[in-house]
Scaffold this motif. Structure first.
Motif, short mmCIF file in Angstrom:
data_model
loop_
_atom_site.label_atom_id
_atom_site.label_comp_id
_atom_site.label_asym_id
_atom_site.label_seq_id
_atom_site.Cartn_x
_atom_site.Cartn_y
_atom_site.Cartn_z
N THR A 6 -17.53 26.51 30.18
CA THR A 6 -17.35 27.49 29.11
C THR A 6 -15.93 28.03 28.99
OG1 THR A 6 -18.03 29.31 30.58
CG2 THR A 6 -19.75 28.30 29.24
N CYS A 7 -15.17 28.01 30.07
CA CYS A 7 -13.89 28.73 30.09
C CYS A 7 -12.68 27.81 30.20
CB CYS A 7 -13.84 29.71 31.28
SG CYS A 7 -15.04 31.05 31.15
N ILE A 59 -15.07 32.31 41.68
CA ILE A 59 -15.38 31.35 40.61
C ILE A 59 -14.46 31.55 39.43
CG2 ILE A 59 -17.14 30.78 38.88
CD1 ILE A 59 -19.23 31.33 41.12
N ALA A 60 -14.26 32.80 39.03
CA ALA A 60 -13.39 33.06 37.89
C ALA A 60 -11.97 32.59 38.17
CB ALA A 60 -13.40 34.55 37.56
N GLU A 107 -20.46 28.14 39.09
CA GLU A 107 -19.10 27.59 38.99
C GLU A 107 -19.03 26.53 37.90
OE1 GLU A 107 -15.74 25.41 41.82
OE2 GLU A 107 -17.74 25.83 42.60
N HIS A 108 -20.05 25.67 37.81
CA HIS A 108 -20.05 24.63 36.79
C HIS A 108 -20.16 25.24 35.38
CE1 HIS A 108 -20.18 21.94 40.07
NE2 HIS A 108 -21.48 21.96 40.28
N VAL A 130 -20.21 18.20 34.22
CA VAL A 130 -19.16 18.67 35.13
C VAL A 130 -19.64 18.84 36.56
CG1 VAL A 130 -17.94 19.82 33.25
CG2 VAL A 130 -19.58 21.12 34.60
N ALA A 159 -9.94 31.49 34.75
CA ALA A 159 -10.33 32.58 33.87
C ALA A 159 -9.95 33.92 34.49
CB ALA A 159 -11.84 32.54 33.60
N ALA A 183 -18.92 28.10 34.54
CA ALA A 183 -17.58 28.61 34.24
C ALA A 183 -16.67 27.48 33.78
CB ALA A 183 -17.00 29.30 35.47
N ARG A 184 -16.77 26.34 34.43
CA ARG A 184 -15.96 25.19 34.03
C ARG A 184 -16.35 24.68 32.65
NH1 ARG A 184 -16.77 21.17 38.92
NH2 ARG A 184 -15.55 19.77 37.57
N THR A 235 -10.75 30.37 40.36
CA THR A 235 -10.56 28.93 40.51
C THR A 235 -10.76 28.20 39.19
OG1 THR A 235 -12.87 28.70 41.24
CG2 THR A 235 -11.19 28.91 42.95
N THR A 236 -11.44 28.83 38.24
CA THR A 236 -11.59 28.24 36.92
C THR A 236 -10.36 28.50 36.06
OG1 THR A 236 -13.98 28.68 37.07
CG2 THR A 236 -13.14 28.16 34.90
#
Length: 358
Positions: free
Chosen positions: A103-104, A123-124, A97-98, A250, A129, A100-101, A126-127
């Motif tokens: 990079t996206c 994860i996608a 998850e981190h 993050v 993405a 994703a946060r 909530t980010t």
């Protein structure tokens, strides 16, 4: 959902935890039930871990070391990488998850095989993405050629679960080499190796050893499975220093508790015992898979601590039938059933339930 929360979350499936065996035992009037649903190792904490937890508990009125310096140093020594390339978190799923946060941005894409780890779409979403799901092959594994073809200029992160959860299938080195060579340098490839310790196929690469120096590769590992710390949630990633530093920025502050850090340090001293336990799991995994094949189920070869029964529309009914006999498994309705490898006695109980259900 209410106007106070995001409307798109209404369609997002919730992560499904394993059912409590105590609850099922009470429901069925049994002295106990067996849980083979959460990919836990059944042999208890490693030697020294409970003692380390007990000692650390005396200091829980203080914050833990936010830099996780001692544990990162121990991990660096164990896996022969520089400490600045390591970030820790509340399990490898939190680190995913981190990443994703880190990079996206909203509208970017996270690409992964499906079916794979059920947390990936959460994860996608909530980010912010977009999920790009590439269907598994007929053999229940990653279709790396199709994944490479699905990369666009919006792709920021690709997840490769190896071995794959929940199917147990694995990606071999030649295929992964070709895939990584085809991925653009500005796309981060995350090798999720939560089950690496159970791999016996020599053609399945150790991501840390083989790809750890690639600038756009990050490797996830966990101490929840083979290392027996599922209840404390300690994971780590190894990436290039700038990627690891971005993740540490993050990460939720103090998310690796003092008790978890102490337990992890104690567990890492028990490498030989971990290997011994993994050997027991692997032997039972192979026995379990062969026994279920004899019942007429096309179980793919597993390199993890579970097996996959591709039962399709029969999955939910099979899971319910096993529960009625006091054995908790993990059905994925419409796709299949994941069964964690337990002790020989637990596996025998599952096989009896499976024979009756099938």
């Amino acid at each position: 959902m209410t106007k106070l929360t995001r409307a798109d979350l209404e369609a997002l499936p919730s992560y499904v935890p394993g059912r409590s065996p105590a609850d099922l035992a009470r429901e069925l009037g049994l002295p106990e039930a067996i849980k083979l649903a959460s990919n836990e190792v059944p042999y208890g904490p490693l030697p020294g871990v409970v003692e380390a937890i007990t000692e650390a508990a005396g200091g829980v009125h203080r914050y833990p070391d936010m830099g996780v310096v001692a544990l990162r140093a121990a991990l660096a020594e164990r896996y022969d990488v520089a400490p600045e390339r390591i970030a820790t978190g509340c399990g490898s799923v939190a680190l995913c998850e981190h990443l994703a946060r880190a990079t996206c941005l909203p509208g970017d894409e996270i690409l992964y095989s499906w079916r794979s780890f059920e947390a990936y779409p959460i994860i996608a979403a909530t980010t912010g993405a977009a999920s790009v799901r590439v269907p598994n092959t007929a053999g229940h594994g990653h279709d790396l050629a199709a994944m490479a073809a699905a990369v666009t200029d919006r792709t920021r992160m690709i997840l490769v679960c190896n071995p794959n959860n929940p199917t147990g299938t694995s990606v071999r080195r030649a295929d992964l080499d070709r895939f990584l060579d085809a991925v653009p340098d500005d796309v981060l490839v995350v090798l999720d190796e939560a089950y690496r310790e159970f791999v016996t196929d020599p053609d399945v690469p150790d991501g840390l050893r083989v790809y750890g120096d690639r600038p756009n590769v990050a490797v996830l590992r966990t101490l929840s499975k083979a290392w027996g710390l599922a209840g404390l949630r300690v994971g780590f990633l190894v990436a290039q220093p700038e990627v690891a530093a971005a993740v540490r920025k993050v990460v939720t502050p103090f998310s690796t508790s003092a008790v978890a850090q102490a337990a992890a340090l104690a567990a890492l001293e028990q490498h030989e015992e971990v290997q011994r336990r993994c050997t027991l799991v692997i032997a039972e995994r192979d026995r379990l898979g062969e026994a279920v094949r004899k019942l007429g189920v096309d179980v793919p070869d597993s390199q993890a601590n579970f097996i996959w029964l591709p039962l399709g529309d029969r999955s939910a009914a099979f899971g319910a039938a096993c529960e009625s006999r006091g054995v908790i498994v993990r059905p994925f309705p419409g796709d299949g059933v994941r069964v964690t490898v337990g002790t020989p006695a637990e596996n025998d109980a599952f096989l009896a339930a499976a024979e009756a259900a099938l």
